[in-house]
Scaffold this motif. Structure first.
Motif, PDB file in Angstrom:
ATOM      1  N   THR A  68      42.487  45.020  52.438  1.00  0.00           N
ATOM      2  CA  THR A  68      42.984  45.912  51.385  1.00  0.00           C
ATOM      3  C   THR A  68      42.377  45.510  50.048  1.00  0.00           C
ATOM      4  O   THR A  68      41.863  44.401  49.907  1.00  0.00           O
ATOM      5  N   PRO A  86      39.728  39.024  37.719  1.00  0.00           N
ATOM      6  CA  PRO A  86      41.044  38.400  37.561  1.00  0.00           C
ATOM      7  C   PRO A  86      41.225  38.080  36.079  1.00  0.00           C
ATOM      8  O   PRO A  86      40.332  38.360  35.274  1.00  0.00           O
ATOM      9  N   SER A  87      42.346  37.522  35.707  1.00  0.00           N
ATOM     10  CA  SER A  87      42.523  37.106  34.317  1.00  0.00           C
ATOM     11  C   SER A  87      41.496  36.013  33.986  1.00  0.00           C
ATOM     12  O   SER A  87      41.155  35.193  34.832  1.00  0.00           O
ATOM     13  N   GLY A 130      43.003  45.844  45.628  1.00  0.00           N
ATOM     14  CA  GLY A 130      43.797  46.242  44.462  1.00  0.00           C
ATOM     15  C   GLY A 130      42.877  46.936  43.464  1.00  0.00           C
ATOM     16  O   GLY A 130      41.817  46.421  43.133  1.00  0.00           O
ATOM     17  N   GLU A 147      49.231  37.073  49.758  1.00  0.00           N
ATOM     18  CA  GLU A 147      48.757  38.447  49.712  1.00  0.00           C
ATOM     19  C   GLU A 147      48.500  38.810  48.261  1.00  0.00           C
ATOM     20  O   GLU A 147      47.583  39.509  47.947  1.00  0.00           O
ATOM     21  N   ALA A 148      49.384  38.353  47.415  1.00  0.00           N
ATOM     22  CA  ALA A 148      49.256  38.616  45.992  1.00  0.00           C
ATOM     23  C   ALA A 148      49.224  37.301  45.241  1.00  0.00           C
ATOM     24  O   ALA A 148      50.123  36.490  45.388  1.00  0.00           O
ATOM     25  N   PRO A 149      48.175  37.105  44.419  1.00  0.00           N
ATOM     26  CA  PRO A 149      48.150  35.913  43.600  1.00  0.00           C
ATOM     27  C   PRO A 149      49.389  35.891  42.720  1.00  0.00           C
ATOM     28  O   PRO A 149      49.930  36.932  42.394  1.00  0.00           O
ATOM     29  N   PRO A 158      43.183  37.338  45.984  1.00  0.00           N
ATOM     30  CA  PRO A 158      42.346  38.525  45.764  1.00  0.00           C
ATOM     31  C   PRO A 158      42.175  38.910  44.297  1.00  0.00           C
ATOM     32  O   PRO A 158      42.993  38.560  43.457  1.00  0.00           O
ATOM     33  N   ILE A 176      41.412  42.025  41.332  1.00  0.00           N
ATOM     34  CA  ILE A 176      41.602  43.458  41.112  1.00  0.00           C
ATOM     35  C   ILE A 176      40.246  44.094  40.821  1.00  0.00           C
ATOM     36  O   ILE A 176      39.444  43.540  40.066  1.00  0.00           O
ATOM     37  N   LEU A 197      54.247  44.149  44.522  1.00  0.00           N
ATOM     38  CA  LEU A 197      53.923  42.755  44.828  1.00  0.00           C
ATOM     39  C   LEU A 197      54.022  41.881  43.585  1.00  0.00           C
ATOM     40  O   LEU A 197      54.269  40.699  43.675  1.00  0.00           O
ATOM     41  N   ARG A 198      53.753  42.492  42.444  1.00  0.00           N
ATOM     42  CA  ARG A 198      53.875  41.749  41.179  1.00  0.00           C
ATOM     43  C   ARG A 198      54.468  42.676  40.137  1.00  0.00           C
ATOM     44  O   ARG A 198      53.953  43.767  39.930  1.00  0.00           O
ATOM     45  N   VAL A 219      51.516  45.352  40.346  1.00  0.00           N
ATOM     46  CA  VAL A 219      50.720  45.570  41.560  1.00  0.00           C
ATOM     47  C   VAL A 219      51.597  46.266  42.597  1.00  0.00           C
ATOM     48  O   VAL A 219      52.631  45.734  43.006  1.00  0.00           O
ATOM     49  N   ARG A 272      39.351  29.052  41.106  1.00  0.00           N
ATOM     50  CA  ARG A 272      40.422  29.807  41.763  1.00  0.00           C
ATOM     51  C   ARG A 272      40.321  29.690  43.282  1.00  0.00           C
ATOM     52  O   ARG A 272      39.228  29.771  43.834  1.00  0.00           O
TER      53      ARG A 272
HETATM   54  P1  AMP Z   1      44.951  38.074  38.380  1.00  0.00           P
HETATM   55  O1  AMP Z   1      44.130  39.230  37.925  1.00  0.00           O
HETATM   56  O2  AMP Z   1      44.322  36.754  38.244  1.00  0.00           O
HETATM   57  O3  AMP Z   1      46.289  38.089  37.745  1.00  0.00           O
HETATM   58  O4  AMP Z   1      45.213  38.290  39.919  1.00  0.00           O
HETATM   59  C1  AMP Z   1      44.930  39.462  40.615  1.00  0.00           C
HETATM   60  C2  AMP Z   1      46.133  40.225  41.113  1.00  0.00           C
HETATM   61  O5  AMP Z   1      45.690  41.203  41.990  1.00  0.00           O
HETATM   62  C3  AMP Z   1      47.175  39.502  41.907  1.00  0.00           C
HETATM   63  O6  AMP Z   1      48.333  39.250  41.210  1.00  0.00           O
HETATM   64  C4  AMP Z   1      47.506  40.364  43.128  1.00  0.00           C
HETATM   65  O7  AMP Z   1      48.841  40.756  43.080  1.00  0.00           O
HETATM   66  C5  AMP Z   1      46.628  41.531  42.986  1.00  0.00           C
HETATM   67  N1  AMP Z   1      45.869  41.971  44.153  1.00  0.00           N
HETATM   68  C6  AMP Z   1      44.572  42.297  44.119  1.00  0.00           C
HETATM   69  N2  AMP Z   1      44.160  42.702  45.328  1.00  0.00           N
HETATM   70  C7  AMP Z   1      45.200  42.648  46.148  1.00  0.00           C
HETATM   71  C8  AMP Z   1      45.374  42.965  47.527  1.00  0.00           C
HETATM   72  N3  AMP Z   1      44.382  43.421  48.293  1.00  0.00           N
HETATM   73  N4  AMP Z   1      46.590  42.772  48.057  1.00  0.00           N
HETATM   74  C9  AMP Z   1      47.586  42.327  47.293  1.00  0.00           C
HETATM   75  N5  AMP Z   1      47.472  42.033  45.984  1.00  0.00           N
HETATM   76  C10 AMP Z   1      46.299  42.194  45.399  1.00  0.00           C
END
Ligand code: AMP
Ligand code: MG
Length: 327
Positions: free
Chosen positions: A112, A137-138, A114, A217-219, A58, A60, A189-190, A178, A53
């Protein structure tokens, strides 16, 4: 490295692995996560390595109760506690200013973080057993389809991680909503199962990014996501689906149509199809597993493009899986 798969009986060992800086894949109600100690830079680095990745994407941070918010976030607004009292545990991630103990590698370099409380007994027990916030992450290889069964994680992560906790099929099937609370106006964001409509009464006006590409900012905004190994393209109706299907057949390919029941009603029995059911919930629950099934047997995927508002979160994933292509 051998990858062990098991259930409850592995929980204690799973918690020890996380504490020791190792990776454990675990079920949540959304998709399977690939977890590590969110406070341990080296452990988090190994998530990026195992997934392949990009480092500015970022992760979660998963916690087991709202009391733990202050350990991972600073200047937590009252609205965060209120939202958590209503939507957590559940498929809502809240973005707040990060606490010092959360290293930048966890947040893709951002100030920041998540944060989410997953609604799955195994996930909650794992976080409690580990005794640390769990970054996850996933649990798919970067760019691939998110895993909704332990078997999907095994396909992508075999030999790369020591353990997968198997909690069966995930209930929701797409990743969490998100919501960024660090801006003046809260912004989604998502999109996910918790919609702007559900959030609005607690926040006033909520903005959505409508899928536009801004910064990473957001994946899920900048990078390729959910890509099957074969080409995939959107179709809006049964007539187009059948036409493209037949064109692909004539070219010697093995196409499949993945769509909701309503569209499939107009597709005769000789066509290969996979059904997404007849509601947004069933479609969310089966999209990723249908894509994984399809890519093993077929070599061209026709995926229904949904216009209806109730399908917006799902459509967000469909557009990415198709690389934006629609006939
Ligand atoms: P995934 O778990 O692989 O789907 O990706 C993690 C998700 O976390 C992303 O889609 C982001 O939208 C979100 N995310 C986590 N931390 C942040 C952050 N500090 N700012 C914005 N989005 C975040
Ligand atoms: Mg992902």
């Amino acid at each position: 490295m051998d990858t062990i798969i098991g259930k409850e009986e592995l929980l204690e060992e799973a918690g020890s692995l996380i504490r020791a800086g190792q990776l454990v894949a675990f079920p949540t109600e959304t998709v399977y996560g690939l977890g590590a100690d969110a406070t341990n830079e080296k452990a988090v680095a190994s998530i990026f390595e195992a997934k392949g990745r990009p480092q500015d994407n970022p992760l979660i941070v998963h916690i087991a109760s709202a009391d733990e918010l202050k350990n991972v976030a600073r200047e937590v607004p009252e609205s965060a506690y209120e939202l958590m009292s209503i939507f957590s545990p559940g498929p809502l991630t809240i973005v707040l200013k990060k606490q010092n103990g959360i290293p930048k590698i966890t947040t893709g370099g951002l100030d920041t973080v998540g944060i989410r409380i997953p609604d799955h007994p195994l996930a909650l027990k794992l976080i409690r057993s580990a005794g640390v916030p769990v970054a996850a992450p996933s649990a798919n290889r970067s760019g691939r389809i998110s895993p909704t069964e332990a078997e999907h994680v095994y396909e992508d992560m075999r030999g790369r991680i020591p353990m997968i906790l198997d909690g069966g099929k995930t209930r929701v099937g797409i990743e969490s909503t998100v919501l960024d609370l660090t801006k003046e106006t809260p912004i989604i964001l998502r999109p996910g199962a918790v919609t702007a409509e559900m959030l609005a009464p607690f926040l006033g006006k909520v903005k959505t990014k409508g899928g536009e590409v801004l910064v990473a900012e957001a994946p899920g905004m900048k990078y390729r996501h959910y890509a099957p190994v074969c080409p995939a393209s959107g179709v809006k109706d049964a007539r187009t689906a059948k036409e493209i299907y037949n064109r692909q057949l004539s070219a010697g390919r093995h196409p499949v149509i993945i769509a909701g029941e309503e569209l499939l009603r107009d597709v005769p029995g000789q066509y290969a199809v996979l059904s997404l059911g007849s509601s947004p919930e069933s479609a969310m629950g089966s999209l990723f597993s249908s894509l994984r099934k399809a890519e093993k047997v077929y070599d061209f995927i026709l995926l229904q493009w949904f216009d209806a508002e109730e399908y917006a979160s799902l459509q967000n994933r469909i557009e990415k899986a198709c690389g934006g292509n629609c006939f």
